[in-house]
Design a protein around this motif. Structure first.
Motif, PDB file in Angstrom:
ATOM      1  N   LYS A  50       0.855  -1.128  -0.075  1.00  0.00           N
ATOM      2  CA  LYS A  50       0.129   0.103  -0.050  1.00  0.00           C
ATOM      3  C   LYS A  50       0.919   1.260   0.026  1.00  0.00           C
ATOM      4  N   PRO A  51       0.515   2.178  -0.814  1.00  0.00           N
ATOM      5  CA  PRO A  51       1.374   3.486  -0.873  1.00  0.00           C
ATOM      6  C   PRO A  51       1.391   3.950   0.713  1.00  0.00           C
ATOM      7  N   LEU A  52       2.545   4.547   0.964  1.00  0.00           N
ATOM      8  CA  LEU A  52       2.759   5.253   2.336  1.00  0.00           C
ATOM      9  C   LEU A  52       2.435   6.592   2.260  1.00  0.00           C
ATOM     10  N   THR A  56       0.766   7.742   8.207  1.00  0.00           N
ATOM     11  CA  THR A  56       1.357   6.368   8.376  1.00  0.00           C
ATOM     12  C   THR A  56       2.791   6.531   8.580  1.00  0.00           C
ATOM     13  N   ALA A  57       3.499   7.111   7.845  1.00  0.00           N
ATOM     14  CA  ALA A  57       5.197   7.479   7.899  1.00  0.00           C
ATOM     15  C   ALA A  57       5.290   7.887   9.512  1.00  0.00           C
ATOM     16  N   ALA A  58       4.598   9.073   9.756  1.00  0.00           N
ATOM     17  CA  ALA A  58       4.756   9.796  10.987  1.00  0.00           C
ATOM     18  C   ALA A  58       4.714   8.733  12.452  1.00  0.00           C
ATOM     19  N   ARG A  59       3.680   7.877  12.207  1.00  0.00           N
ATOM     20  CA  ARG A  59       3.276   7.019  13.393  1.00  0.00           C
ATOM     21  C   ARG A  59       4.289   5.921  13.352  1.00  0.00           C
ATOM     22  N   ILE A  60       4.983   5.198  12.088  1.00  0.00           N
ATOM     23  CA  ILE A  60       5.895   4.142  12.069  1.00  0.00           C
ATOM     24  C   ILE A  60       7.087   4.896  12.597  1.00  0.00           C
ATOM     25  N   ILE A  61       7.684   6.021  12.233  1.00  0.00           N
ATOM     26  CA  ILE A  61       8.600   6.533  12.649  1.00  0.00           C
ATOM     27  C   ILE A  61       8.758   6.876  14.218  1.00  0.00           C
ATOM     28  N   ILE A  82       1.965  24.990  15.109  1.00  0.00           N
ATOM     29  CA  ILE A  82       1.652  25.780  13.708  1.00  0.00           C
ATOM     30  C   ILE A  82       0.951  25.136  12.665  1.00  0.00           C
ATOM     31  N   LEU A  83       0.798  23.660  12.635  1.00  0.00           N
ATOM     32  CA  LEU A  83       0.102  22.995  11.778  1.00  0.00           C
ATOM     33  C   LEU A  83      -1.528  23.050  11.786  1.00  0.00           C
ATOM     34  N   LYS A  84      -1.933  23.556  10.825  1.00  0.00           N
ATOM     35  CA  LYS A  84      -3.476  23.953  10.924  1.00  0.00           C
ATOM     36  C   LYS A  84      -4.281  22.720  11.079  1.00  0.00           C
ATOM     37  N   ASP A  85      -3.769  21.495  10.588  1.00  0.00           N
ATOM     38  CA  ASP A  85      -4.315  20.309  10.679  1.00  0.00           C
ATOM     39  C   ASP A  85      -4.058  19.307  11.609  1.00  0.00           C
ATOM     40  N   SER A 120      -1.342  15.121   5.768  1.00  0.00           N
ATOM     41  CA  SER A 120      -1.629  13.548   6.374  1.00  0.00           C
ATOM     42  C   SER A 120      -1.713  12.807   5.165  1.00  0.00           C
ATOM     43  N   LEU A 121      -2.516  13.022   4.566  1.00  0.00           N
ATOM     44  CA  LEU A 121      -2.799  12.146   3.484  1.00  0.00           C
ATOM     45  C   LEU A 121      -2.114  12.024   1.922  1.00  0.00           C
TER      46      LEU A 121
END
Length: 144
Positions: A50-52, A56-61, A82-85, A120-121
């Motif tokens: 599945k494309p990363l 998901t990358a943040a969680r795995i890291i 500072i991240l709006k999302d 995120s997506l």
């Protein structure tokens, strides 16, 4: 640009961050190990092609660094606000905040060009994967 997938990312993370290098044929065993240790989830193990996405990358890291590398969480994550999302996904918020504060993944300028988002997506490219791995190695004091 070519995108990466979960399996490719996990294999690169494992092989380039101080562990015994394993062959691509052993990826299913690595995915099972990561799942049992808690830094991977069911969906990572069952869908390695599945494309990363960035979430998901943040969680795995974050989980890999915490569980395998014994890197503690940053206590002050205010710089990530500072991240709006940031709180769009409440389950993901701490993972995202940790990788942003540790400067492993970068914020993205939002379409309004006034605010920052994590996006995120968005799918991680192989080039972005390479930059992430280099930043993790730097955080771990491993020479590139």
């Amino acid at each position: 640009m070519e995108n990466t997938n979960i399996g490719n990312f996990v294999l690169s993370l494992w092989n380039r961050c101080g562990y015994k290098i394993i062959d691509e044929n052993l990826l299913p065993h690595l995915l099972l190990y990561g799942h049992k240790r808690g830094w991977l989830e069911d969906s990572d193990e069952t869908n390695p092609h599945k494309p990363l996405d960035r979430r998901t990358a943040a969680r795995i890291i974050h989980q890999f660094m915490k569980i395998e590398m014994h890197i503690p969480d940053e206590t002050d994550i205010s710089k990530a606000e500072i991240l709006k999302d940031l709180y769009t996904c409440r389950v993901c918020a701490n993972h995202i905040a940790q990788v942003v504060v540790k400067k492993i993944m970068q914020p993205v300028l939002a379409p309004d060009e006034k605010t920052y988002i994590f996006d995120s997506l968005a799918i991680v490219t192989k080039q972005e994967q390479e930059q992430i791995i280099k930043k993790i190695r730097k955080a771990l004091f491993i020479n590139s």
